[in-house]
Design a protein around this motif. Structure first.
Motif, short mmCIF file in Angstrom:
data_model
loop_
_atom_site.label_atom_id
_atom_site.label_comp_id
_atom_site.label_asym_id
_atom_site.label_seq_id
_atom_site.Cartn_x
_atom_site.Cartn_y
_atom_site.Cartn_z
N ASP A 23 0.82 -1.21 0.00
CA ASP A 23 0.00 0.00 0.00
C ASP A 23 0.85 1.26 0.00
N LYS A 24 2.06 1.12 0.56
CA LYS A 24 2.86 2.33 0.75
C LYS A 24 3.91 2.53 -0.33
N CYS A 25 4.00 1.61 -1.27
CA CYS A 25 5.03 1.78 -2.30
C CYS A 25 4.59 2.83 -3.30
N ILE A 26 5.44 3.85 -3.49
CA ILE A 26 5.09 4.91 -4.43
C ILE A 26 5.81 4.70 -5.76
N GLY A 27 6.48 3.59 -5.91
CA GLY A 27 7.12 3.28 -7.19
C GLY A 27 8.23 4.24 -7.57
N CYS A 28 9.00 4.68 -6.58
CA CYS A 28 10.02 5.69 -6.86
C CYS A 28 11.34 5.08 -7.29
N HIS A 29 11.50 3.78 -7.14
CA HIS A 29 12.72 3.08 -7.55
C HIS A 29 13.97 3.47 -6.76
N THR A 30 13.78 4.15 -5.65
CA THR A 30 14.96 4.48 -4.84
C THR A 30 15.68 3.22 -4.39
N CYS A 31 14.89 2.23 -3.98
CA CYS A 31 15.47 0.97 -3.53
C CYS A 31 16.32 0.34 -4.61
N SER A 32 15.82 0.36 -5.86
CA SER A 32 16.55 -0.27 -6.96
C SER A 32 17.87 0.46 -7.19
N LEU A 50 5.15 -3.44 -7.44
CA LEU A 50 5.63 -4.65 -6.78
C LEU A 50 7.16 -4.63 -6.75
N PRO A 51 7.74 -4.25 -5.61
CA PRO A 51 9.21 -4.30 -5.51
C PRO A 51 9.62 -5.75 -5.25
N ARG A 52 10.68 -6.18 -5.92
CA ARG A 52 11.09 -7.58 -5.78
C ARG A 52 12.58 -7.71 -5.53
N GLU A 98 16.70 0.27 4.12
CA GLU A 98 17.19 1.50 4.74
C GLU A 98 16.76 2.72 3.93
N THR A 99 16.83 2.61 2.59
CA THR A 99 16.59 3.80 1.78
C THR A 99 15.16 3.89 1.29
N CYS A 100 14.31 2.94 1.62
CA CYS A 100 12.94 2.94 1.09
C CYS A 100 12.21 4.21 1.52
N VAL A 101 11.75 4.94 0.51
CA VAL A 101 11.09 6.22 0.76
C VAL A 101 9.76 6.01 1.48
N GLY A 102 9.04 4.96 1.09
CA GLY A 102 7.75 4.69 1.71
C GLY A 102 7.87 4.02 3.07
N ARG A 103 9.08 3.70 3.48
CA ARG A 103 9.33 2.99 4.75
C ARG A 103 8.41 1.78 4.90
N LEU A 104 8.34 1.03 3.82
CA LEU A 104 7.35 -0.05 3.82
C LEU A 104 7.97 -1.40 4.06
N ARG A 105 9.28 -1.46 4.26
CA ARG A 105 9.91 -2.77 4.41
C ARG A 105 10.16 -3.09 5.88
N TYR A 106 9.93 -4.33 6.22
CA TYR A 106 10.14 -4.81 7.58
C TYR A 106 11.13 -5.96 7.52
N ASN A 164 14.24 -4.84 -8.06
CA ASN A 164 13.57 -4.09 -9.12
C ASN A 164 12.14 -3.83 -8.69
N VAL A 165 11.54 -2.80 -9.27
CA VAL A 165 10.15 -2.46 -8.92
C VAL A 165 9.33 -2.53 -10.20
N GLU A 166 8.31 -3.38 -10.20
CA GLU A 166 7.49 -3.55 -11.40
C GLU A 166 6.13 -2.93 -11.17
S1 SF4 Z 1 12.05 2.83 -2.30
FE1 SF4 Z 1 10.24 1.97 -1.26
S2 SF4 Z 1 8.57 3.28 -2.03
FE2 SF4 Z 1 10.28 3.58 -3.45
S3 SF4 Z 1 9.95 2.01 -5.05
FE3 SF4 Z 1 11.29 1.07 -3.52
S4 SF4 Z 1 9.89 -0.05 -2.20
FE4 SF4 Z 1 8.63 1.42 -3.33
#
Ligand code: SF4
Ligand code: SF4
Lengths: 511, 245
Positions: free
Chosen positions: A14-23, A178-180, A259-267, A43-45
């Protein structure tokens, strides 16, 4: 019961904004090297979409994961041991670079070195594979945000599994990200397919790694992984994969993507599982039972019997406490909102997902109704069969019930917490009860999903140096592992030496 | 026997065998990371899927034929009732099939190497040297099969094979090689040069043929590396706790 510990991840979609920062941060850390230009450990699809590499979920085509035979035994979908060796000279179903995408750079020198001329110089794209000028026609996220429209999106293998009617309505109805990463599976197909035995699961924390010194470049793992999360480094001739940032995890830090996830959605956290039951769970007959089988593998860290069993396996006190504080077990078992990606591949993936409610909320809001209202949401989950069916194809092998359950719980939380936050006198506790949760559960789930601080999201016990030796003694291998035995890669057979996940490039070496 | 024969059929072969053995030891010991097939399948798959199996299965049969032909003395096959004619027909028949598969595969692979841009781009000088040596060995070998068996007649089992077995037991017969036809001499020289080159090329992957895969457990567990960076300590820099790894 043989308790083993596993580092696991949950992502709240729900919180992923698809910003690809994680990638991007992952790439900068691990794959910004020659030979790995095309590889994205994270990667984020956009879904619906083809994914990366294209249509990787079509296992009839790509032959990833396991198949169950009528006698209840599992074998690799790409073929058994003999077939695996017989096809070693040319892998019949390996994705080509075009299935990922042809990586490129730009001829930046043109911008500064071009002679004085009438037209502004352009930096042309140059292929990193052929070295020639190229046209860019695909990338790891070419269909981001449904770019390319229905032609591309309808080639989504998940969508193709659904009925015709669904396809058409679907395009208007929703989209999510969907980040994978590698799933660090309990029953990894990649490791089973490796002819050299170079891929192993760490007995302490379950992280799946490729021993760069033992890999001989047979490429079988690339095919075997149903998530296509093994990448062949075409420069070094070795397979590489997500390392779960093990050097960081070992000192108690979260992975770079988390650590870098913008949506802080990872646990991140530790879970205990029963290693003796993995194969049995992965082999259950009905695909719809796989989810529960996998859930049952994850043991309750507060159960005194589990604690005792963990202690007897030599798992230290602070690790047990970390497992008890772990957000992962809570999300899987207590709140029952976390689901695994494609359990039908039978690899028992250990990256779990909280399915997104937002598509439902959006479509309720679009019709002019209150998208936060519990009753509206419940009704919508029931009637909006399409997103539910799609999510079910992703997370529950097509069984809508567990997805509905998770979404209803998320909806109940929204509606109840809105009452609380708006300061309503008597927040409606019946919404919580309707989904089988107590008010306390709802508060706790809300705290974990919406407010949790860094140390609540990432519960990572630092590794013990002294522990490695003790764990080595537990019977995780087979008798063939011993010295001189053929059970390559078992504990002890390599003298305990484990290579880094990164190649150690020799200075001055050409290739 | 003159000096040239001594060099060609005693000194040079032994030197190459030594380079082969020591080279492999050295490479295995110090370059595990470089020990790989260096597959280029990711860059090109269509030609590879024909060329590579043809070449590999062909060359495996060829190697098998060589082992039988060179290491099994005539008296042994005669003892089990195989006459020279039977042996001859079998060897030429199977040899031709394997040879044709190998050559077709190799030609496909060389064409692919040269003409497919992305593959040619990652072809090192060592690869080129290796292809040259391999090509020479296979070419002269094919000439031998055709020339020595079908057109002319030379029984290598009384010549080359005896000389070669002698190398391993220090029973030296350079004169047998000196008498062999030129194409057999060329094949032998090319072969031992290839062996000298072997440890420094991607050919080392031959010695990692993963046969143990057939019975190893599907999932290897391994303990976390407790050393620093996975590197073996260097002599004189061991850690204080004295643990040997
Ligand atoms: S950094 Fe977080 S919010 Fe941004 S695309 Fe990756 S999983 Fe989604
Ligand atoms: S997801 Fe990771 S652990 Fe699972 S099969 Fe693929 S590479 Fe192996």
């Amino acid at each position: 019961m043989r308790v083993m510990a596993q580092m696991a991840m949950v992502m709240n979609l729900d919180k992923c904004i698809g910003c690809h920062t994680c990638s991007v941060t992952c790439k900068q850390t691990w794959t910004n090297r020659a030979g790995m230009e095309y590889a994205w450990f994270n990667n984020v699809e956009t879904r619906p979409g083809q994914g990366y590499p294209r249509t990787y979920e079509d296992q009839e085509k790509w032959k990833g994961g396991w198949t169950r035979h009528p006698n209840g035994r599992l074998s690799l979908k790409a073929g058994g041991r003999l077939k695996n060796l017989a096809t070693i000279f040319a892998n019949p179903v390996m994705p080509s670079i075009q299935d990922y995408y042809e990586p490129w750079t730009y001829d930046y020198r043109m911008l500064t070195n071009a002679p004085l001329q009438e037209h502004t110089p352009v930096a042309r794209p140059k292929s990193l594979i052929s070295g020639k000028d190229m046209r860019i026609t695909w990338s790891a996220n070419w269909d981001d945000n449904l770019a390319g429209g229905p032609e591309l999106a309808t080639q989504d293998p998940v969508l193709r599994k659904m009925s015709e009617k669904v396809k058409l309505e679907f395009e208007q109805s929703f989209m999510f990200y969907l980040p994978r990463i590698c799933e660090h599976c309990l029953n990894p197909a990649c490791a089973a397919a490796c002819p050299s035995g170079a891929i192993y699961k760490r007995s302490e924390d379950g992280i799946v790694l490729v021993d760069q010194d033992k890999c001989r470049g047979w490429r079988k793992c690339v095919t075997a992984c149903p998530y296509k999360k093994i990448y062949f480094n075409h420069k070094t001739g070795k397979a590489e994969k997500c390392t779960f940032c093990y050097p960081r995890i070992e000192v108690g830090m979260p992975t770079v993507c988390s650590e870098t996830c913008v949506g802080r959605l990872r646990y991140l956290g530790l879970v205990f599982y029963d290693a003796d039951k993995v194969l049995e769970a992965a082999s259950v007959e009905d695909e719809h039972d796989l989810l529960d089988a996998q859930r049952d593998l994850v043991l309750d860290p507060n159960d005194p019997e589990v604690v005792r069993a963990a202690e007897s396996e030599g798992i230290s006190r602070d690790w047990i406490e970390a497992a008890q504080r772990s957000p992962i077990w809570q999300l899987i078992h207590r709140f029952r909102v976390a689901l695994p990606l494609h359990p039908e591949y039978r690899t028992m993936p250990m990256v779990w997902y909280v399915p997104p409610l937002s598509p439902v909320v959006d479509s309720v809001a679009q019709t002019g109704f209150d998208g936060e209202d519990g009753d509206n949401l419940f009704a919508a989950i029931e009637s909006l069969r399409i997103p539910v069916e799609y999510l079910a194809e992703l997370f529950t092998a097509g069984d809508p019930a567990p997805v509905t359950e998770a979404l209803r719980r998320l909806a109940a939380m929204r509606s109840y917490m809105r009452d609380v936050n708006l300061g309503r006198e008597n927040p409606d506790a019946s919404v919580a009860e309707a989904v089988g949760m107590s008010v306390e559960d709802v508060h706790d789930m809300h705290r974990l999903l919406a407010l949790a601080k860094y140390e609540d999201r990432y519960v990572i016990p630092a590794a013990h140096t002294e522990q490695a030796h003790r764990l080595e003694a537990i019977a995780t291998g087979c008798s063939l592992d011993g010295e001189g035995g053929p059970g390559m890669g078992g504990p002890g057979s390599s003298g305990g030496k484990v290579g880094l996940g990164m190649p150690r490039l020799r200075p001055g070496s050409k290739r | 026997m003159n000096t040239i024969d001594l060099v060609l059929w005693v000194i040079a072969p032994y030197t190459c065998i030594a380079v082969f053995a020591v080279g492999h030891y050295w490479r295995y010991r110090y370059d595990q990371f470089g020990w790989t097939t260096l597959s280029s399948q990711l860059r090109e798959s269509r030609l590879l899927r024909w060329g590579s199996p043809l070449f590999h299965f062909g060359i495996l049969a060829v190697i098998g034929g060589h082992v039988v032909g060179l290491f099994i003395p005539k008296s042994w096959t005669a003892a089990v009732g195989i006459t020279d004619e039977m042996y001859h027909v079998g060897a030429v028949g199977m040899g031709l099939v394997a040879g044709v598969a190998t050559v077709t595969g190799l030609v496909l692979l060389i064409i692919r190497r040269r003409l497919v841009g992305p593959v040619f781009r990652v072809t090192s000088r060592m690869d080129k040297a290796m292809y040259l040596a391999l090509g020479l060995v296979i070419l002269t070998g094919m000439i031998n099969t055709v020339h020595g068996n079908i057109i002319g007649h030379y029984d290598y089992r009384d010549g080359v094979a005896v000389w070669m077995r002698g190398l391993f037991v220090f029973d030296l017969h350079p004169e047998l090689m000196a008498k062999a036809p030129l194409s057999f001499q060329a094949h032998t020289v090319a072969a031992y040069l290839l062996f000298a080159l072997w440890p420094f090329t991607r050919l080392v992957h031959v010695f990692s043929a993963p046969v143990a895969y057939l019975w190893r457990p599907y999932l290897p567990y391994r303990s976390r590396d407790t050393g620093f960076g996975g590197r073996r300590e260097r002599r004189g820099w061991e850690r204080i706790d004295g643990s040997t790894r």
